[in-house]
Design a protein around this motif. Sequence first.
Motif, PDB file in Angstrom:
ATOM      1  N   UNK A  59       0.833  -1.206   0.000  1.00  0.00           N
ATOM      2  CA  UNK A  59       0.000   0.000   0.000  1.00  0.00           C
ATOM      3  C   UNK A  59       0.867   1.255   0.000  1.00  0.00           C
ATOM      4  N   UNK A  60       1.947   1.233   0.775  1.00  0.00           N
ATOM      5  CA  UNK A  60       2.862   2.378   0.788  1.00  0.00           C
ATOM      6  C   UNK A  60       3.513   2.580  -0.573  1.00  0.00           C
ATOM      7  N   UNK A  61       3.929   1.489  -1.211  1.00  0.00           N
ATOM      8  CA  UNK A  61       4.519   1.599  -2.545  1.00  0.00           C
ATOM      9  C   UNK A  61       3.495   2.080  -3.566  1.00  0.00           C
ATOM     10  N   UNK A  62       2.219   1.704  -3.384  1.00  0.00           N
ATOM     11  CA  UNK A  62       1.188   2.170  -4.294  1.00  0.00           C
ATOM     12  C   UNK A  62       0.873   3.646  -4.152  1.00  0.00           C
ATOM     13  N   UNK A  63       0.991   4.189  -2.927  1.00  0.00           N
ATOM     14  CA  UNK A  63       0.723   5.614  -2.699  1.00  0.00           C
ATOM     15  C   UNK A  63       1.958   6.483  -2.901  1.00  0.00           C
ATOM     16  N   UNK A 190      10.041   5.674   3.922  1.00  0.00           N
ATOM     17  CA  UNK A 190      10.493   4.871   2.787  1.00  0.00           C
ATOM     18  C   UNK A 190      11.890   5.274   2.301  1.00  0.00           C
ATOM     19  N   UNK A 191      12.215   6.559   2.146  1.00  0.00           N
ATOM     20  CA  UNK A 191      13.592   6.902   1.741  1.00  0.00           C
ATOM     21  C   UNK A 191      14.630   6.441   2.759  1.00  0.00           C
ATOM     22  N   UNK A 192      14.357   6.605   4.058  1.00  0.00           N
ATOM     23  CA  UNK A 192      15.304   6.156   5.080  1.00  0.00           C
ATOM     24  C   UNK A 192      15.450   4.631   5.068  1.00  0.00           C
ATOM     25  N   UNK A 193      14.353   3.906   4.813  1.00  0.00           N
ATOM     26  CA  UNK A 193      14.434   2.450   4.733  1.00  0.00           C
ATOM     27  C   UNK A 193      15.323   2.016   3.569  1.00  0.00           C
ATOM     28  N   UNK A 224       0.377  -1.336  -8.765  1.00  0.00           N
ATOM     29  CA  UNK A 224      -0.738  -1.333  -7.816  1.00  0.00           C
ATOM     30  C   UNK A 224      -1.735  -0.220  -8.132  1.00  0.00           C
ATOM     31  N   UNK A 225      -1.218   0.957  -8.451  1.00  0.00           N
ATOM     32  CA  UNK A 225      -2.119   2.050  -8.835  1.00  0.00           C
ATOM     33  C   UNK A 225      -2.898   1.692 -10.093  1.00  0.00           C
ATOM     34  N   UNK A 226      -2.217   1.046 -11.036  1.00  0.00           N
ATOM     35  CA  UNK A 226      -2.890   0.647 -12.269  1.00  0.00           C
ATOM     36  C   UNK A 226      -3.976  -0.379 -12.037  1.00  0.00           C
ATOM     37  N   UNK A 227      -3.735  -1.340 -11.128  1.00  0.00           N
ATOM     38  CA  UNK A 227      -4.748  -2.343 -10.841  1.00  0.00           C
ATOM     39  C   UNK A 227      -5.993  -1.711 -10.229  1.00  0.00           C
ATOM     40  N   UNK A 228      -5.813  -0.729  -9.354  1.00  0.00           N
ATOM     41  CA  UNK A 228      -6.959  -0.038  -8.757  1.00  0.00           C
ATOM     42  C   UNK A 228      -7.741   0.714  -9.836  1.00  0.00           C
ATOM     43  N   UNK A 229      -7.039   1.381 -10.753  1.00  0.00           N
ATOM     44  CA  UNK A 229      -7.705   2.125 -11.825  1.00  0.00           C
ATOM     45  C   UNK A 229      -8.494   1.179 -12.728  1.00  0.00           C
ATOM     46  N   UNK A 230      -7.886   0.056 -13.105  1.00  0.00           N
ATOM     47  CA  UNK A 230      -8.574  -0.903 -13.972  1.00  0.00           C
ATOM     48  C   UNK A 230      -9.778  -1.519 -13.259  1.00  0.00           C
ATOM     49  N   UNK A 231      -9.647  -1.811 -11.971  1.00  0.00           N
ATOM     50  CA  UNK A 231     -10.785  -2.340 -11.218  1.00  0.00           C
ATOM     51  C   UNK A 231     -11.910  -1.310 -11.150  1.00  0.00           C
ATOM     52  N   UNK A 232     -11.564  -0.032 -11.014  1.00  0.00           N
ATOM     53  CA  UNK A 232     -12.583   1.022 -11.003  1.00  0.00           C
ATOM     54  C   UNK A 232     -13.318   1.081 -12.341  1.00  0.00           C
ATOM     55  N   UNK A 233     -12.594   0.962 -13.443  1.00  0.00           N
ATOM     56  CA  UNK A 233     -13.241   0.968 -14.754  1.00  0.00           C
ATOM     57  C   UNK A 233     -14.163  -0.242 -14.916  1.00  0.00           C
ATOM     58  N   UNK A 234     -13.734  -1.401 -14.410  1.00  0.00           N
ATOM     59  CA  UNK A 234     -14.601  -2.582 -14.467  1.00  0.00           C
ATOM     60  C   UNK A 234     -15.892  -2.356 -13.690  1.00  0.00           C
TER      61      UNK A 234
END
Length: 363
Positions: A59-63, A190-193, A224-234
């Motif tokens: 989720x962090x990588x997706x945002x 995330x940058x520090x990690x 991940x962002x793309x999967x959410x967008x495609x699911x929204x279109x579906x």
Amino acid sequence: MTASPPEPDAPSRTIGTALQRPFAVGFFLTLGALAAIALGMAVSDLVTIWIYIAFALFAALGLDPLVRRLEHRGVGRAWAIVIVYFAFAILLVGVLWLVIPTAVEQVSQFIRDLPDMIAAFQRTELYLWLRDQFGDQVPALLGDLQKFLTDPSNIAAIGGGVLQIGISIGTTLSGLVIIIVLSLYFLATLPQMKQAFYRLLPARNRTLTAELTEEITSSVGGYLSGMVVLAFFNALVTFILYSVLGLPFPLLLAVVSFCITIIPLVGTVLFWGIGSVVALFASPLSALVFAAAYLVYMQLEAYVLTPRVMNKTISVPGSLVVIGALVGGTLMGLLGALVAIPVTASILLIIKKVVIPRQDAKV
């Protein structure tokens, strides 16, 4: 000068010592085996925690791409994270506020209207053909299905009873809160990690590792962002088709579509079957139109939407997509299916940037 006798080799000396003290050797071997079993049990008991961490990290990588866009526009990372999470929270609350009451009402309406829907289905030519082919089994099967779906105790029994359903809802909500809080911490640090991870490696490997890590994390975030967008279109297409065709429960099926089509590879095909079957109970002709129209959308999504939405992700051959999704789904269920493609793409990237150049350098 007399030559000294040869020294016995180390393995022979070790074996001899073990034979002379079998009790001590057996004790330490048993102790090591017990320690390994205890470690395995501890890892198994913490599997839920590992799943929470994996979901939060993804989720962090997706945002993170949204946060980076705000950073490029001059917004500090802390304020960018606050803005992204505030917008995400408003969107989530708005969707839940809109969907949950309507979904509950439509589920109740579905249970109330089920006898009429089955009666209407029994007047269709399809039902008459099925009855002619399979005899009295078809009416008996429909009767059992109606009795099962209209009895709340059966629905509760699927989840293990009312108490178990309540426990499951509480566990899900607490897990969701944990994932949100963890993702917030992961996104903030995330940058520090990444820098801490680079410092664990030899200095000569840090540049290549940083390059690979940045490319992998950007690819995962875009995926991940793309999967959410495609699911929204579906979900949007499902709602429009059900509303235009006059099929029942358009909003409920739109929510089901979003939840199922977010599963890579098989989600769209799976919902195509579910949506067509549900529409079949209302009208065979409308079900045929829905199946054909949704099939056309699936082709449009595969050849137009997916290349545009997923243009920042790493391309993976279709055969490896199928194999990765099957392996991930078998090992880890929904989480495994979701992360299978990014993991496969990351492995391909490492092979392309590390393994192949090293093999090419060997003469």
